[in-house]
Design a protein around this motif. Structure first.
Motif, PDB file in Angstrom:
ATOM      1  N   SER A   5       0.814  -1.213   0.000  1.00 56.79           N
ATOM      2  CA  SER A   5       0.000   0.000   0.000  1.00 56.79           C
ATOM      3  C   SER A   5       0.850   1.268   0.000  1.00 56.79           C
ATOM      4  O   SER A   5       0.581   2.204  -0.724  1.00 56.79           O
ATOM      5  N   GLN A   6       1.893   1.319   0.829  1.00 59.71           N
ATOM      6  CA  GLN A   6       2.732   2.498   0.913  1.00 59.71           C
ATOM      7  C   GLN A   6       3.978   2.153   1.720  1.00 59.71           C
ATOM      8  O   GLN A   6       4.098   1.047   2.232  1.00 59.71           O
ATOM      9  N   LYS A   7       4.924   3.095   1.793  1.00 57.96           N
ATOM     10  CA  LYS A   7       6.151   2.855   2.542  1.00 57.96           C
ATOM     11  C   LYS A   7       5.820   2.604   4.008  1.00 57.96           C
ATOM     12  O   LYS A   7       5.036   3.317   4.615  1.00 57.96           O
ATOM     13  N   LYS A   8       6.440   1.594   4.562  1.00 55.83           N
ATOM     14  CA  LYS A   8       6.165   1.193   5.933  1.00 55.83           C
ATOM     15  C   LYS A   8       6.631   2.262   6.923  1.00 55.83           C
ATOM     16  O   LYS A   8       7.681   2.877   6.749  1.00 55.83           O
ATOM     17  N   LEU A   9       5.853   2.466   7.979  1.00 52.57           N
ATOM     18  CA  LEU A   9       6.231   3.388   9.046  1.00 52.57           C
ATOM     19  C   LEU A   9       7.331   2.764   9.901  1.00 52.57           C
ATOM     20  O   LEU A   9       7.448   1.537  10.004  1.00 52.57           O
ATOM     21  N   HIS A  10       8.125   3.613  10.508  1.00 54.46           N
ATOM     22  CA  HIS A  10       9.209   3.151  11.396  1.00 54.46           C
ATOM     23  C   HIS A  10       8.694   3.097  12.828  1.00 54.46           C
ATOM     24  O   HIS A  10       8.063   4.042  13.317  1.00 54.46           O
ATOM     25  N   TYR A  11       8.973   1.987  13.512  1.00 54.87           N
ATOM     26  CA  TYR A  11       8.553   1.833  14.907  1.00 54.87           C
ATOM     27  C   TYR A  11       9.784   1.591  15.768  1.00 54.87           C
ATOM     28  O   TYR A  11      10.488   0.594  15.588  1.00 54.87           O
ATOM     29  N   PRO A  12      10.071   2.481  16.713  1.00 51.21           N
ATOM     30  CA  PRO A  12      11.277   2.344  17.545  1.00 51.21           C
ATOM     31  C   PRO A  12      11.170   1.160  18.500  1.00 51.21           C
ATOM     32  O   PRO A  12      10.076   0.681  18.821  1.00 51.21           O
ATOM     33  N   ILE A  13      12.333   0.693  18.945  1.00 52.76           N
ATOM     34  CA  ILE A  13      12.376  -0.389  19.925  1.00 52.76           C
ATOM     35  C   ILE A  13      12.118   0.197  21.306  1.00 52.76           C
ATOM     36  O   ILE A  13      12.885   1.028  21.796  1.00 52.76           O
ATOM     37  N   TYR A  99      25.432   0.317  -0.406  1.00 52.92           N
ATOM     38  CA  TYR A  99      24.256   0.963   0.189  1.00 52.92           C
ATOM     39  C   TYR A  99      23.086   0.804  -0.761  1.00 52.92           C
ATOM     40  O   TYR A  99      23.225   0.920  -1.980  1.00 52.92           O
ATOM     41  N   CYS A 100      21.905   0.513  -0.208  1.00 49.88           N
ATOM     42  CA  CYS A 100      20.697   0.337  -1.021  1.00 49.88           C
ATOM     43  C   CYS A 100      19.665   1.390  -0.643  1.00 49.88           C
ATOM     44  O   CYS A 100      19.223   1.450   0.509  1.00 49.88           O
ATOM     45  N   ARG A 101      19.282   2.219  -1.618  1.00 51.01           N
ATOM     46  CA  ARG A 101      18.248   3.230  -1.381  1.00 51.01           C
ATOM     47  C   ARG A 101      16.850   2.669  -1.587  1.00 51.01           C
ATOM     48  O   ARG A 101      15.862   3.317  -1.288  1.00 51.01           O
ATOM     49  N   PHE A 102      16.761   1.448  -2.104  1.00 50.67           N
ATOM     50  CA  PHE A 102      15.485   0.835  -2.420  1.00 50.67           C
ATOM     51  C   PHE A 102      14.931   0.135  -1.177  1.00 50.67           C
ATOM     52  O   PHE A 102      15.660  -0.495  -0.429  1.00 50.67           O
ATOM     53  N   GLY A 103      13.622   0.242  -0.939  1.00 47.81           N
ATOM     54  CA  GLY A 103      13.001  -0.458   0.186  1.00 47.81           C
ATOM     55  C   GLY A 103      12.897   0.402   1.425  1.00 47.81           C
ATOM     56  O   GLY A 103      13.146   1.611   1.422  1.00 47.81           O
ATOM     57  N   ASN A 104      12.543  -0.256   2.541  1.00 46.81           N
ATOM     58  CA  ASN A 104      12.265   0.458   3.786  1.00 46.81           C
ATOM     59  C   ASN A 104      13.491   0.672   4.657  1.00 46.81           C
ATOM     60  O   ASN A 104      13.625   1.693   5.316  1.00 46.81           O
TER      61      ASN A 104
END
Length: 341
Positions: A5-13, A99-104
């Motif tokens: 659906s869209q780029k995944k949100l970041h969730y901290p530990i 380094y990969c700019r692709f993905g989350n």
């Protein structure tokens, strides 16, 4: 066709999960952080042997920064592989960083060379994300594959998982048919079952590898996930079933061709029994992990609500309606498919 659906949100530990990681020796201070690697001086595209763009860039740094990074990265590799024994780092060299700019996760991939024999290995440095860590732990506990990874603050270090990338296998090897197609089909059925049981999403063909093991009469195969960014995040049930991704259609067609429905049900049952046995062996560790996961925020409320409704329909139940978090949903799905956890 299943689409992200869209780029995944970041969730901290958060602290409960961090306490779990400390308890099981997954968290330790590291000499190099993800932020350190972001101090890039420049880059150029990394092209594979066939002349195709790999979507990775080889990066370079200022000379002094590179020397410091190389020393620190060989120590990180040693900690990942041997714990506190750093005695052999003198003959290791971190000779390339991609380094990969692709993905989350925007990962760095570090190549480490053994100067005594020119053998090389890889590991990955990523931004630590709670759902990614839960994905790694569930893979370690519920799959036939043990994983080595470390967390340090906001940095996640993962070992390299060797194998033939799924997209390469489908493009180059599947048409040749010079392998046991029944065995590949069987392993994909089992892989599909594992992903759905623990709700690991986005298993498009470039997010898993095919591991080939020569046997005395024929090769054995295993399908292994290599990306855990989409652990229980999306709201659609089909996101957790690799069979619905367009990339995997050639493999699904092979499964339909070589496996009868009775055989598919047999392999699904076999995999559930194996997972259930792993749950029993690791029940205390899994309970501690699930207790953390159930209290964590891992997806937007709308996605949780959608997945609850779709899993209720799939399992012909209303039990998911009681779930208050994505962790609750994962636990309930495991209970329905494997038994109490």
């Amino acid at each position: 066709m299943t689409v992200i659906s869209q780029k995944k949100l970041h969730y901290p530990i958060r602290e409960p999960l961090r306490e779990y990681l400390r308890h099981y020796d997954r968290e330790t201070p590291l000499p190099v952080s993800y932020r350190d690697l972001r101090q890039i001086g420049g880059s150029f595209p990394l092209i594979d042997r066939q002349g195709r763009d790999t979507l990775w860039e080889t990066v370079f740094y200022e000379p002094q920064a590179l020397r410091e990074l190389s020393v620190g990265l060989t120590q990180v590799y040693a900690q990942l592989k041997t714990g506190s024994d750093l005695s052999f780092t003198e003959h290791l060299l971190a000779d390339r960083i991609d380094y990969c700019r692709f993905g989350n996760s925007n990962p760095f991939r570090v190549r480490v060379v053994n100067l005594l024999n020119d053998n090389h290995d890889y590991f990955y440095v990523k931004q630590a994300d709670a759902s990614r860590v839960y994905g790694l732990e569930l893979e370690h506990l519920l799959s036939p594959n043990q994983l080595s990874y470390l967390v340090s603050g906001d940095t996640l270090v993962e070992e390299h998982i060797a194998g033939i990338p799924g997209d390469d296998f489908i493009r180059a090897r599947l048409p040749q048919q010079h392998f046991n197609q029944v065995r590949i089909a069987k392993e994909f059925v089992k892989f599909n079952e594992r992903c759905f049981a623990r709700l690991l999403g986005d298993m498009r063909s470039y997010n898993y590898v095919i591991v080939v093991t020569p046997d005395f009469e024929d090769d054995q195969y295993r399908v292994r996930a290599i990306d855990f960014d989409q652990q229980s995040y999306e709201g659609r049930k089909t996101m957790y079933l690799p069979q619905y991704f367009k990339d995997n259609r050639p493999v699904i067609e092979m499964c339909s061709k070589f496996l009868k429905p009775e055989a598919i049900r047999q392999y699904q049952t076999e995999e559930r029994v194996l997972m259930m046995r792993r749950v029993r062996l690791e029940r205390y560790r899994l309970k501690m992990l699930m207790d953390c996961m159930r209290r964590d925020e891992l997806a937007p409320a709308a996605k949780v609500a959608q997945l609850k409704a779709e899993l209720n329909q799939h399992h012909h139940t209303t039990l998911f309606s009681r779930c208050r978090s994505m962790g609750d949903v994962v636990r309930q799905n495991l209970m329905l498919m494997l038994g109490p956890t």
